[in-house]
Design an enzyme around this catalytic site. Sequence first.
Site, short mmCIF file in Angstrom:
data_model
loop_
_atom_site.label_atom_id
_atom_site.label_comp_id
_atom_site.label_asym_id
_atom_site.label_seq_id
_atom_site.Cartn_x
_atom_site.Cartn_y
_atom_site.Cartn_z
N GLY A 99 1.35 -10.06 4.82
CA GLY A 99 2.38 -9.20 5.41
C GLY A 99 1.91 -8.70 6.75
O GLY A 99 1.79 -9.47 7.72
N ASP A 156 0.83 -1.21 0.00
CA ASP A 156 0.00 0.00 0.00
C ASP A 156 0.87 1.26 0.00
O ASP A 156 0.70 2.16 -0.84
CB ASP A 156 -0.89 -0.05 1.26
CG ASP A 156 -2.15 0.78 1.14
OD1 ASP A 156 -2.39 1.32 0.05
OD2 ASP A 156 -2.89 0.87 2.14
N1 AR6 Z 1 5.96 -5.74 -4.08
C1 AR6 Z 1 5.49 -6.99 -3.88
N2 AR6 Z 1 5.20 -7.49 -2.66
C2 AR6 Z 1 5.41 -6.70 -1.60
C3 AR6 Z 1 5.89 -5.37 -1.71
C4 AR6 Z 1 6.17 -4.89 -3.02
N3 AR6 Z 1 6.64 -3.65 -3.23
N4 AR6 Z 1 5.97 -4.84 -0.44
C5 AR6 Z 1 5.56 -5.80 0.43
N5 AR6 Z 1 5.22 -6.93 -0.27
P1 AR6 Z 1 1.31 -6.14 3.05
P2 AR6 Z 1 -1.31 -7.09 4.03
C6 AR6 Z 1 4.70 -8.22 0.22
O1 AR6 Z 1 1.77 -5.88 4.43
O2 AR6 Z 1 -0.73 -8.19 4.79
C7 AR6 Z 1 -0.73 -1.95 4.88
O3 AR6 Z 1 -0.28 -1.10 5.89
C8 AR6 Z 1 4.85 -8.51 1.68
O4 AR6 Z 1 6.14 -9.05 1.94
O5 AR6 Z 1 1.56 -5.13 1.99
O6 AR6 Z 1 -2.55 -7.32 3.20
C9 AR6 Z 1 -2.16 -1.67 4.46
O7 AR6 Z 1 -2.49 -0.30 4.54
C10 AR6 Z 1 3.76 -9.53 1.89
O8 AR6 Z 1 4.19 -10.83 1.46
O9 AR6 Z 1 -0.29 -6.41 2.98
C11 AR6 Z 1 -2.94 -2.49 5.44
O10 AR6 Z 1 -3.11 -1.80 6.67
C12 AR6 Z 1 2.65 -9.09 0.93
O11 AR6 Z 1 3.29 -8.20 0.01
C13 AR6 Z 1 -2.08 -3.71 5.67
O12 AR6 Z 1 -0.74 -3.28 5.39
C14 AR6 Z 1 1.48 -8.37 1.59
O13 AR6 Z 1 1.97 -7.55 2.62
C15 AR6 Z 1 -2.40 -4.83 4.73
O14 AR6 Z 1 -1.61 -5.93 5.07
#
Ligand code: AR6
Length: 185
Positions: free
Chosen positions: A131, A46
Amino acid sequence: MSDAPSSDASSSTDRLVLMRGDLTTVAADALVNTANASLMGGGGVDGALHRAAGPRLRAECRKLRGCPMGEARITGAGLLPARYVIHAVGPMWRGGQHGERELLANCYRQVFALVEAHDLRSVAFPSIATGVYGFPIEEAAPIALRAMLSALERLASLERVTAVLFSDADLAVYRRTLDALRTPS
Ligand code: AR6
């Protein structure tokens, strides 16, 4: 079910790409964001998407006035290499007994409903909810991959679905899971 290999099934897997990388640099008609219910940005994907997209994305998100958990919304993509961002609000993992799997499956279904409604040819996903939201990747991968394969089978106009994993370990889980789903039991 027949034991014979199905050409439809193999063409769906040909159109599914698994890669390690940074979602913000992937070119696709739509990039999927792991948003929260406010749609006003946060950390992880995000934060990275909003930084790369510039302020226009935030302005568009503000107009949507949020999105319930398990649902998805579409906006333009600002400066990202995409036409749209589809914001999916994944479930926070609370031990697995609170409908988390169904909510995650619904996120993927809603993303593909928007892909269909906008007649998109390609979409790239991060691993939603694994994440900050703590959903175990081994549990999330089969939900994500089943949804992707089923959309590819259903939507002939969808040319490519890309799962962009952020680490080699996550990519290995997706690869292993996809192999298991392809192997007839
Ligand atoms: N490209 C690809 N994958 C990524 C990237 C990137 N640039 N950055 C992180 N990941 P998350 P969630 C991976 O935390 O669990 C936010 O604060 C990461 O390693 O992005 O759905 C929102 O505002 C993990 O495997 O999403 C919400 O409050 C995956 O993407 C909350 O986090 C998802 O991690 C959502 O949490």
